[in-house]
Write a protein that holds these residues in place. Structure first.
Motif, mmCIF file in Angstrom:
data_model
loop_
_atom_site.group_PDB
_atom_site.id
_atom_site.type_symbol
_atom_site.label_atom_id
_atom_site.label_comp_id
_atom_site.label_asym_id
_atom_site.label_seq_id
_atom_site.Cartn_x
_atom_site.Cartn_y
_atom_site.Cartn_z
ATOM 1 N N SER A 186 12.043 -6.931 -16.022
ATOM 2 C CA SER A 186 11.151 -7.393 -17.037
ATOM 3 C C SER A 186 10.905 -8.984 -17.025
ATOM 4 N N LEU A 187 9.566 -9.405 -17.270
ATOM 5 C CA LEU A 187 9.322 -10.627 -17.405
ATOM 6 C C LEU A 187 9.055 -10.828 -18.953
ATOM 7 N N LEU A 220 3.018 -1.527 -24.429
ATOM 8 C CA LEU A 220 3.291 -0.875 -25.522
ATOM 9 C C LEU A 220 2.862 -1.529 -26.839
ATOM 10 N N SER A 221 2.386 -2.901 -26.604
ATOM 11 C CA SER A 221 1.953 -3.826 -27.629
ATOM 12 C C SER A 221 0.933 -3.016 -28.743
ATOM 13 N N ALA A 222 0.115 -2.337 -28.223
ATOM 14 C CA ALA A 222 -0.888 -1.752 -29.008
ATOM 15 C C ALA A 222 -0.389 -0.469 -29.807
ATOM 16 N N LEU A 223 0.674 -0.235 -29.389
ATOM 17 C CA LEU A 223 1.151 1.057 -30.386
ATOM 18 C C LEU A 223 1.949 1.003 -31.599
ATOM 19 N N ASP A 224 1.917 1.849 -32.559
ATOM 20 C CA ASP A 224 2.807 1.422 -33.574
ATOM 21 C C ASP A 224 4.249 1.627 -33.291
ATOM 22 N N LYS A 225 5.128 1.189 -34.258
ATOM 23 C CA LYS A 225 6.351 1.169 -34.169
ATOM 24 C C LYS A 225 7.326 2.327 -33.497
ATOM 25 N N ASP A 267 8.262 -9.065 -26.309
ATOM 26 C CA ASP A 267 9.140 -8.303 -27.416
ATOM 27 C C ASP A 267 10.564 -8.257 -26.784
ATOM 28 N N GLN A 268 11.713 -9.108 -27.060
ATOM 29 C CA GLN A 268 12.767 -9.225 -26.728
ATOM 30 C C GLN A 268 13.616 -8.069 -26.615
ATOM 31 N N GLU A 269 13.489 -7.384 -27.971
ATOM 32 C CA GLU A 269 14.222 -5.985 -28.041
ATOM 33 C C GLU A 269 13.543 -4.998 -26.984
ATOM 34 N N GLU A 270 12.375 -4.890 -26.804
ATOM 35 C CA GLU A 270 11.961 -3.896 -25.813
ATOM 36 C C GLU A 270 12.279 -4.364 -24.357
ATOM 37 N N ALA A 271 12.506 -5.536 -24.113
ATOM 38 C CA ALA A 271 13.047 -5.906 -22.684
ATOM 39 C C ALA A 271 14.636 -5.603 -22.611
ATOM 40 N N LEU A 272 15.129 -5.858 -23.851
ATOM 41 C CA LEU A 272 16.705 -5.356 -23.734
ATOM 42 C C LEU A 272 17.009 -3.918 -23.375
ATOM 43 N N ILE A 273 16.281 -3.133 -24.080
ATOM 44 C CA ILE A 273 16.385 -1.853 -24.140
ATOM 45 C C ILE A 273 15.955 -1.140 -22.948
ATOM 46 N N MET A 274 14.935 -1.549 -22.333
ATOM 47 C CA MET A 274 14.516 -0.892 -21.023
ATOM 48 C C MET A 274 14.785 -1.479 -19.525
#
Lengths: 289, 365
Positions: free
Chosen positions: B37-38, B165-170, B197-204
């Protein structure tokens, strides 16, 4: 009754009332008159108001009218094709390659409209004439030995003049359609392996079709009925149906026949327009608008 | 990553737009099969970097090497990468099947094979039977899947995802995060994700490059990034971090003794000091909210404790975030507590005991 109307619909009616009245008087009424006239007959100055199809019979039986209508259609189709084909690259360049001052470019495209249509047609006479700018120049540089005659007072001159006159009307709708194309679609196509040429035919062109259809209709419909250009630069074999209509209303003193000719060409143009619209919708049909 | 095989090498990659330097020399190696991830705030150059890997922007300096070959002068349509665009870029005039099969048609595959591949790709993204739908009949989540299938079907070496994923709801986003990661693990294709989204980066991610102002601030695994952020900036960008004034009082073989504002003196073992940290230059330390504990009634597990006062609390359902004022501190610290059974919420104004320990303290360079 008025209680049944909501405040908003009353507001709406007030707002469209005046334009609607204007349209009724300036568009619908003359049209109704022309249609009515076409079912009457005229004998010198008297109008016979008995309804008859005689005018239409004459329109469809006399070969001169069909020849003129066909010629009008042929010339306007050629004009349309030439105009749209030339307008597309201009619109494309404007949309994809002009980065700054797009507004200025659009403004410059409208420059020909700063003089009247009539003057522009006369200008073409000066350019294309026997002793005109083009012939003199070609003679001077020795490319021709005697003046070209096929460039004025025939259908070619009509096509050239009309194509020039209507170019902005073709450029603008195509430009708008191209502007609306999401640039990431082009990147996606490239990303999926398309070179510029394939990408153009698979993405850019199909998505520009609404603009091309609009441009086609905008140019085709008025050019069928144009009478100034054929009159001034068309010579005898450049005359079109509108010239005949004008003659019927004027010198020939047969307004009902002129009206019947007008209605006939109107119906023909309408049918062609609907066909173009349907074909365009079929090609670009899956585009959600 | 047992076998290390670089699929993308970025060598001092630079990009300028006029006088603006968007990328100031990026060096990184991305391994085959990695979810990379960047991550960075908007304007940090992450999207520009991704677009340069894809071939949409030429670098103004440096070299991008994909699968051992320099990409210098190679246009996007000849690169072994495929992109999932932020806007999805679904061709509006084509059906779902034609969208997905778009690239295969360019490759001039036979029709039957295209259909087979398209069906396979659609089943991978859970869109079986959607082939004949028009693009405008799809929901946001479905468009995202079509965009993914369109890239997957090309079997690229690398799939590039620009904030997909930025355009999708949570809820949908959480679900897609899992699906994307599972798909990536199953297929073993290298994914490069751009996100803010740091959370997204951490999870994936397997690894994350945190970028600020055209430079990589830290490149590490999610855990390392969270536990040992290299700089204060990275620390505050990833998760929540309390910053406290601190100074080293002594540094010897036994460890590093720090005097931390409000908390007092603490000695960290030498092993806890990252190599890039110079003890004499320490002015601040960080403490994660979950590394501070509110000690309710009979809790005595903390290594050290201090008394403070609750200023406010934010209730998140599973967690409560407290603002707690500690003596001698200008602003309150944030403390997060899991809302376990029987644990009450401390009311604002109530005095609390705050537990902490040597492991709570994060040092920066």
């Amino acid at each position: 009754m008025t209680r049944g109307l909501s405040r908003e619909s009353r507001q709406g009616l007030t707002l469209i009332g005046l334009p609607f009245g204007f349209a009724l008087i300036m568009l619908a009424a003359p049209l109704a008159m022309v249609i009515t006239f076409s079912f009457w007959t005229q004998n010198y100055l008297d109008i016979d108001r008995t309804l008859t199809l005689a005018n239409y019979q004459e329109v469809f039986s006399q070969p001169i009218y069909q020849t003129l209508l066909w010629r009008s259609l042929r010339i306007s189709v050629i004009v349309t094709v030439v105009t749209v084909v030339l307008a597309f690259p201009i619109a494309y360049y404007l949309s994809f390659h002009v980065k700054r001052n797009k507004a200025l470019w659009l403004f410059l495209i409208t420059v020909p409209f700063w003089t009247s249509y009539l003057l522009r047609v006369f200008l073409w006479k000066v350019i294309l004439g026997y002793n005109g700018v083009l012939n003199t120049a070609l003679l001077e540089i020795g490319l021709i030995r005697e003046p070209l005659t096929f460039i004025l007072y025939n259908a070619n001159a009509v096509v050239l003049t009309l194509a020039h006159a209507w170019a902005p009307f073709a450029i603008l709708p195509i430009f708008v359609a191209l502007e609306k194309i999401d640039r990431s679609l082009l990147e996606a196509a490239e990303d999926l392996g398309d070179g510029p040429f394939r990408r153009f035919w698979r993405i850019t062109f199909p998505l520009a079709i609404p603009g091309v259809v609009a441009a086609t209709l905008i140019v085709l419909i008025p050019t069928v009925g144009d009478f100034i250009t054929p009159r001034l630069v068309g010579g005898t074999d450049g005359l079109m149906i509108a010239n005949m209509i004008q003659i019927q209303f004027g010198k020939a003193n047969n307004a009902p026949l002129g009206a019947a000719l007008a209605v006939t060409s109107m119906v023909v143009v309408a049918l062609i327009s609907i066909a173009i619209y349907l074909v365009g919708r079929k090609i670009g049909g899956r585009v959600a608008r | 990553m047992s076998v290390f095989k670089p699929i993308i090498e970025l060598r001092d990659v630079r990009k300028s737009f006029g006088t603006f330097e968007a990328l100031k020399g990026i060096n990184a190696t991305i391994e085959e099969g990695e979810f990379f991830s960047l991550l960075g705030p908007s304007g940090c150059g992450k999207t520009t970097l991704l677009r340069m890997i894809a071939g949409f922007e030429p670098p103004t300096g440096g070299d991008i090497i994909i699968d051992g070959k320099s990409m210098d002068g190679i246009s996007a349509n000849r690169r072994p990468t495929n992109m999932v665009f932020q806007s999805y870029a679904i061709f509006p005039h084509l059906s779902v099947a034609d969208n997905v099969g778009y690239g295969l048609k360019t490759k001039k595959l036979p029709k039957a094979e295209i259909k087979r591949e398209v069906d396979k790709a659609l089943s991978m993204v859970d869109l079986v039977g959607y082939g004949n739908r028009a693009a405008h009949e799809l929901s946001g989540g479905q468009r995202q899947r079509v965009a993914l299938a369109r890239a997957l079907v090309m079997r690229p070496k690398v799939i590039l995802l620009d904030e997909p994923l930025s355009a999708l709801d949570k809820k949908l986003r959480d679900q897609m995060q899992m699906e994307l990661r599972d798909l990536q693990k199953t297929l073993g294709i290298t994914f490069i994700l751009v996100t803010h989204d740091q959370e997204e980066a951490l999870i994936m991610s397997d690894r994350i490059a945190v970028m600020f102002e055209g430079q990589i601030a830290q490149l590490a695994t999610p855990e390392e990034l969270y536990r040992r952020p290299a700089t204060k900036r990275v620390a505050s960008f990833i998760g929540v971090m309390n910053f406290l004034d601190a100074a080293a009082t002594s540094h010897d073989a036994a460890g590093l003794t720090l005097d931390i504002a409000a908390l007092g003196k603490v000695t960290l073992p030498a092993s806890a000091i990252p190599p890039n940290v110079h003890p004499s230059q320490i002015t601040k330390v960080g403490i994660r909210p979950e590394m501070l504990t509110l000690l309710f009634d009979h809790d005595d597990r903390a290594e050290k404790e201090i008394t403070g006062e609750v200023v406010s609390s934010d209730y998140y359902g599973d967690m409560t975030y407290y603002s707690v004022q500690l003596p001698q501190l200008a602003s309150p610290v944030t403390i997060s507590m899991r809302n376990t059974a029987g644990r009450s919420i401390a009311a604002p104004g109530s005095p609390v005991r705050v537990g902490w320990g040597t492991e709570s303290v994060v040092l920066f360079e």
